[in-house]
Design a protein around this motif. Structure first.
Motif, PDB file in Angstrom:
ATOM      1  N   LEU A  19       1.377  -3.444   6.064  1.00  0.00           N
ATOM      2  CA  LEU A  19       0.702  -4.099   5.233  1.00  0.00           C
ATOM      3  C   LEU A  19       1.023  -3.655   3.703  1.00  0.00           C
ATOM      4  O   LEU A  19       1.225  -4.468   2.771  1.00  0.00           O
ATOM      5  CB  LEU A  19      -0.757  -4.078   5.377  1.00  0.00           C
ATOM      6  N   ILE A  20       0.938  -2.377   3.564  1.00  0.00           N
ATOM      7  CA  ILE A  20       1.280  -1.856   2.008  1.00  0.00           C
ATOM      8  C   ILE A  20       2.684  -2.150   1.799  1.00  0.00           C
ATOM      9  O   ILE A  20       2.910  -2.452   0.692  1.00  0.00           O
ATOM     10  CB  ILE A  20       0.903  -0.418   2.193  1.00  0.00           C
ATOM     11  N   ALA A  21       3.443  -2.103   2.608  1.00  0.00           N
ATOM     12  CA  ALA A  21       4.968  -2.222   2.629  1.00  0.00           C
ATOM     13  C   ALA A  21       5.143  -3.787   1.938  1.00  0.00           C
ATOM     14  O   ALA A  21       6.094  -3.869   1.058  1.00  0.00           O
ATOM     15  CB  ALA A  21       6.001  -1.948   3.630  1.00  0.00           C
ATOM     16  N   ARG A  22       4.464  -4.445   2.556  1.00  0.00           N
ATOM     17  CA  ARG A  22       4.708  -5.989   2.220  1.00  0.00           C
ATOM     18  C   ARG A  22       4.183  -6.648   0.902  1.00  0.00           C
ATOM     19  O   ARG A  22       4.722  -7.390   0.290  1.00  0.00           O
ATOM     20  CB  ARG A  22       4.273  -6.892   3.353  1.00  0.00           C
ATOM     21  N   LEU A  23       3.036  -5.782   0.801  1.00  0.00           N
ATOM     22  CA  LEU A  23       2.346  -6.039  -0.477  1.00  0.00           C
ATOM     23  C   LEU A  23       3.204  -5.617  -1.864  1.00  0.00           C
ATOM     24  O   LEU A  23       3.119  -6.048  -2.825  1.00  0.00           O
ATOM     25  CB  LEU A  23       0.981  -5.305  -0.658  1.00  0.00           C
ATOM     26  N   ILE A  24       4.053  -4.505  -1.565  1.00  0.00           N
ATOM     27  CA  ILE A  24       4.924  -3.837  -2.599  1.00  0.00           C
ATOM     28  C   ILE A  24       6.204  -4.825  -2.444  1.00  0.00           C
ATOM     29  O   ILE A  24       6.901  -5.071  -3.402  1.00  0.00           O
ATOM     30  CB  ILE A  24       5.130  -2.471  -2.309  1.00  0.00           C
ATOM     31  N   ASN A  25       6.936  -4.490  -1.215  1.00  0.00           N
ATOM     32  CA  ASN A  25       8.154  -5.240  -0.637  1.00  0.00           C
ATOM     33  C   ASN A  25       9.453  -4.746  -1.407  1.00  0.00           C
ATOM     34  O   ASN A  25      10.053  -5.724  -1.596  1.00  0.00           O
ATOM     35  CB  ASN A  25       7.905  -6.911  -0.824  1.00  0.00           C
ATOM     36  N   TRP A  26       9.265  -3.629  -2.023  1.00  0.00           N
ATOM     37  CA  TRP A  26      10.386  -3.010  -2.923  1.00  0.00           C
ATOM     38  C   TRP A  26      10.878  -1.741  -2.369  1.00  0.00           C
ATOM     39  O   TRP A  26      10.069  -1.057  -2.656  1.00  0.00           O
ATOM     40  CB  TRP A  26      10.257  -3.269  -4.303  1.00  0.00           C
ATOM     41  N   PRO A  27      12.032  -1.523  -1.505  1.00  0.00           N
ATOM     42  CA  PRO A  27      12.225  -0.348  -0.814  1.00  0.00           C
ATOM     43  C   PRO A  27      12.287   0.931  -1.953  1.00  0.00           C
ATOM     44  O   PRO A  27      11.800   2.123  -1.515  1.00  0.00           O
ATOM     45  CB  PRO A  27      13.669  -0.594  -0.394  1.00  0.00           C
ATOM     46  N   PRO A  28      12.706   0.841  -3.341  1.00  0.00           N
ATOM     47  CA  PRO A  28      12.841   2.071  -3.974  1.00  0.00           C
ATOM     48  C   PRO A  28      11.293   2.592  -4.092  1.00  0.00           C
ATOM     49  O   PRO A  28      10.858   3.576  -4.195  1.00  0.00           O
ATOM     50  CB  PRO A  28      13.384   1.631  -5.214  1.00  0.00           C
ATOM     51  N   THR A  29      10.315   1.542  -4.533  1.00  0.00           N
ATOM     52  CA  THR A  29       8.971   2.022  -4.481  1.00  0.00           C
ATOM     53  C   THR A  29       8.325   2.376  -3.319  1.00  0.00           C
ATOM     54  O   THR A  29       7.579   3.614  -3.100  1.00  0.00           O
ATOM     55  CB  THR A  29       8.027   0.763  -4.986  1.00  0.00           C
ATOM     56  N   LEU A  30       8.656   1.643  -2.183  1.00  0.00           N
ATOM     57  CA  LEU A  30       8.280   2.165  -0.859  1.00  0.00           C
ATOM     58  C   LEU A  30       8.656   3.571  -0.495  1.00  0.00           C
ATOM     59  O   LEU A  30       7.968   4.433   0.086  1.00  0.00           O
ATOM     60  CB  LEU A  30       8.586   1.314   0.409  1.00  0.00           C
ATOM     61  N   ALA A  31       9.939   3.818  -0.892  1.00  0.00           N
ATOM     62  CA  ALA A  31      10.650   5.412  -0.579  1.00  0.00           C
ATOM     63  C   ALA A  31       9.878   6.424  -1.300  1.00  0.00           C
ATOM     64  O   ALA A  31       9.479   7.374  -0.731  1.00  0.00           O
ATOM     65  CB  ALA A  31      11.969   5.308  -1.059  1.00  0.00           C
ATOM     66  N   GLN A  32       9.370   6.080  -2.516  1.00  0.00           N
ATOM     67  CA  GLN A  32       8.510   7.055  -3.479  1.00  0.00           C
ATOM     68  C   GLN A  32       6.985   7.104  -2.641  1.00  0.00           C
ATOM     69  O   GLN A  32       6.606   8.084  -2.608  1.00  0.00           O
ATOM     70  CB  GLN A  32       8.451   6.684  -4.812  1.00  0.00           C
ATOM     71  N   LEU A  33       6.465   6.004  -2.138  1.00  0.00           N
ATOM     72  CA  LEU A  33       5.198   6.142  -1.632  1.00  0.00           C
ATOM     73  C   LEU A  33       5.308   7.035  -0.083  1.00  0.00           C
ATOM     74  O   LEU A  33       4.475   7.836   0.176  1.00  0.00           O
ATOM     75  CB  LEU A  33       4.838   4.588  -1.201  1.00  0.00           C
ATOM     76  N   ILE A  34       6.469   6.788   0.401  1.00  0.00           N
ATOM     77  CA  ILE A  34       6.573   7.931   1.547  1.00  0.00           C
ATOM     78  C   ILE A  34       6.862   9.175   1.267  1.00  0.00           C
ATOM     79  O   ILE A  34       6.065  10.049   1.841  1.00  0.00           O
ATOM     80  CB  ILE A  34       7.933   7.162   2.437  1.00  0.00           C
ATOM     81  N   TYR A  35       7.531   9.561   0.127  1.00  0.00           N
ATOM     82  CA  TYR A  35       8.083  10.559  -0.212  1.00  0.00           C
ATOM     83  C   TYR A  35       6.612  11.415  -0.877  1.00  0.00           C
ATOM     84  O   TYR A  35       6.447  12.498  -0.443  1.00  0.00           O
ATOM     85  CB  TYR A  35       8.925  10.571  -1.577  1.00  0.00           C
ATOM     86  N   LYS A  53      -3.717   8.106  -5.573  1.00  0.00           N
ATOM     87  CA  LYS A  53      -2.470   8.409  -5.135  1.00  0.00           C
ATOM     88  C   LYS A  53      -1.514   7.283  -5.251  1.00  0.00           C
ATOM     89  O   LYS A  53      -0.425   7.424  -5.831  1.00  0.00           O
ATOM     90  CB  LYS A  53      -2.380   9.515  -3.962  1.00  0.00           C
ATOM     91  N   PHE A  54      -1.899   6.291  -4.324  1.00  0.00           N
ATOM     92  CA  PHE A  54      -1.183   5.111  -4.338  1.00  0.00           C
ATOM     93  C   PHE A  54      -0.858   4.543  -6.158  1.00  0.00           C
ATOM     94  O   PHE A  54       0.342   4.195  -6.206  1.00  0.00           O
ATOM     95  CB  PHE A  54      -2.014   4.051  -3.644  1.00  0.00           C
ATOM     96  N   VAL A  55      -1.905   4.516  -6.651  1.00  0.00           N
ATOM     97  CA  VAL A  55      -1.757   3.869  -7.935  1.00  0.00           C
ATOM     98  C   VAL A  55      -0.923   4.712  -8.919  1.00  0.00           C
ATOM     99  O   VAL A  55       0.008   4.109  -9.508  1.00  0.00           O
ATOM    100  CB  VAL A  55      -3.327   3.763  -8.716  1.00  0.00           C
ATOM    101  N   THR A  56      -1.194   5.961  -8.822  1.00  0.00           N
ATOM    102  CA  THR A  56      -0.473   6.839  -9.686  1.00  0.00           C
ATOM    103  C   THR A  56       0.995   6.753  -9.129  1.00  0.00           C
ATOM    104  O   THR A  56       1.919   7.001 -10.281  1.00  0.00           O
ATOM    105  CB  THR A  56      -1.011   8.266  -9.404  1.00  0.00           C
ATOM    106  N   THR A  57       1.377   7.125  -7.910  1.00  0.00           N
ATOM    107  CA  THR A  57       2.779   6.761  -7.620  1.00  0.00           C
ATOM    108  C   THR A  57       3.578   5.392  -8.207  1.00  0.00           C
ATOM    109  O   THR A  57       4.638   5.491  -8.747  1.00  0.00           O
ATOM    110  CB  THR A  57       2.822   6.909  -6.136  1.00  0.00           C
ATOM    111  N   ILE A  58       2.674   4.511  -8.047  1.00  0.00           N
ATOM    112  CA  ILE A  58       3.415   3.116  -8.543  1.00  0.00           C
ATOM    113  C   ILE A  58       3.452   3.085 -10.006  1.00  0.00           C
ATOM    114  O   ILE A  58       4.606   2.715 -10.322  1.00  0.00           O
ATOM    115  CB  ILE A  58       2.679   1.939  -7.815  1.00  0.00           C
ATOM    116  N   GLU A  59       2.446   3.471 -10.640  1.00  0.00           N
ATOM    117  CA  GLU A  59       2.449   3.673 -12.189  1.00  0.00           C
ATOM    118  C   GLU A  59       3.772   4.560 -12.775  1.00  0.00           C
ATOM    119  O   GLU A  59       4.450   4.166 -13.594  1.00  0.00           O
ATOM    120  CB  GLU A  59       1.284   4.173 -12.866  1.00  0.00           C
ATOM    121  N   ASN A  60       3.862   5.730 -12.038  1.00  0.00           N
ATOM    122  CA  ASN A  60       5.048   6.374 -12.262  1.00  0.00           C
ATOM    123  C   ASN A  60       6.452   5.776 -11.926  1.00  0.00           C
ATOM    124  O   ASN A  60       7.404   6.128 -12.640  1.00  0.00           O
ATOM    125  CB  ASN A  60       4.704   7.882 -11.445  1.00  0.00           C
TER     126      ASN A  60
END
Length: 306
Positions: A87-103, A118-125
């Protein structure tokens, strides 16, 4: 798949026909095969398919889906909370951002362990490193809910937060009965704020690529969630008002007919009903372009960003 397309390129008078739809499916798959087998372009003589971007007839063949299958699904097949990460992956749907969320260990996680801050901080970064953080493929609502807030905060608080509140019923819909059902999972997901049948269907489709999840669902070939694009595509095909609505059983029945036609006429036998729904969504864009009623929002360009 048949070696040659049995139908000619349609003009305005023939595009909104079963033959026009089958031509579109065959030609789109032929383009994919030619490209992936290393043939030099152009891969089609169709000016619309040559110029504009259309997804593949199998959703799993698209670039983002391939990445999600490789980096999230295949690495978490034994995780019964895989649906939540998807669900989170498809709400973002962009691999570079998803890779950072995994990292950053934001995903994968259990619903009750989701760290919204942490979700918000990671995406805003990520915004400081790239001009693109989300894919534009799916519309996510709401984008802003609170004064001074932003999209990542709205997603975390209002959409993911609502899903977390409903996670027990979603989990029961997925795992609580002997048979597995895509429709039951979609219906459970859509009881959460901001989750349409379309978005719930994207998560369900991803779970059909996961061994032991929805890959053996009883309705894999008989149910697909209604989406706005696929509804318009069916309306084009059947000469109904462009924005006419569908009941779920009628929608499924028409897609089942089309799947049978694809199998018998084009010798493509492995499409799920969700794949056919996806084809119909793309066919809607194709019809609109051929008829001169509008243009797809994206021209075709080889993807090099991930």
């Amino acid at each position: 798949m048949r070696d040659e397309c049995p139908y000619p390129m349609p003009d305005k008078g023939r595009v909104c026909t079963p033959e026009g739809f089958l031509y579109f499916v065959w030609e789109r798959e032929a383009i994919r095969l030619a490209r992936e087998n290393g043939h030099a372009g152009p891969w089609t003589q169709d000016p619309v398919l040559l110029k504009y971007k259309f997804t593949n007839i199998r959703r799993r063949d698209d670039r983002v889906s391939k990445w999600i299958i490789s980096e999230i699904i295949n690495l978490n097949l034994r995780n019964e909370n895989l649906w939540f990460s998807l669900l989170i992956a498809r709400l973002i749907n962009w691999p570079p951002t998803l890779a950072q969320l995994i990292y950053e260990d934001v995903i994968p996680c259990k619903p009750d362990e989701f760290d919204s801050d942490k979700f918000v901080t990671t995406i805003e970064n990520c915004k400081g490193k790239s001009s693109k953080v989300y894919s534009g493929a799916y519309m996510v609502y709401p984008t802003k809910m609170d004064p001074g807030g932003n999209k990542s905060q709205a997603i975390a608080k209002h959409i993911i937060g609502s899903v977390i509140q409903n996670s027990k019923s979603i989990r029961f819909a997925l795992w609580g009965q002997e048979d597995m059902s895509i429709e039951r999972f979609v219906n459970a997901m859509t009881k959460s704020f901001g989750i349409s049948t379309f978005m719930a269907g994207q998560v369900a489709a991803d779970l059909t690529y996961a061994r032991g999840h929805l890959d053996q669902a009883e309705d894999l070939y008989s149910y697909a969630p209604i989406g706005p694009g696929s509804s318009r595509g069916l309306n084009y095909l059947l000469h109904r008002p462009a924005y006419g609505t569908w009941k779920q059983d009628q929608f499924n029945a028409e897609l089942i007919k089309l799947r049978k036609a694809i199998k018998s006429e084009l010798e493509i036998s492995d499409l799920t009903l969700h794949d056919v729904q996806n084809c119909m969504c793309e066919f809607s864009k194709y019809c609109r372009t051929v008829l001169g009623e509008g243009l797809p929002k994206t021209t075709y360009q080889p993807e090099k960003e991930f």
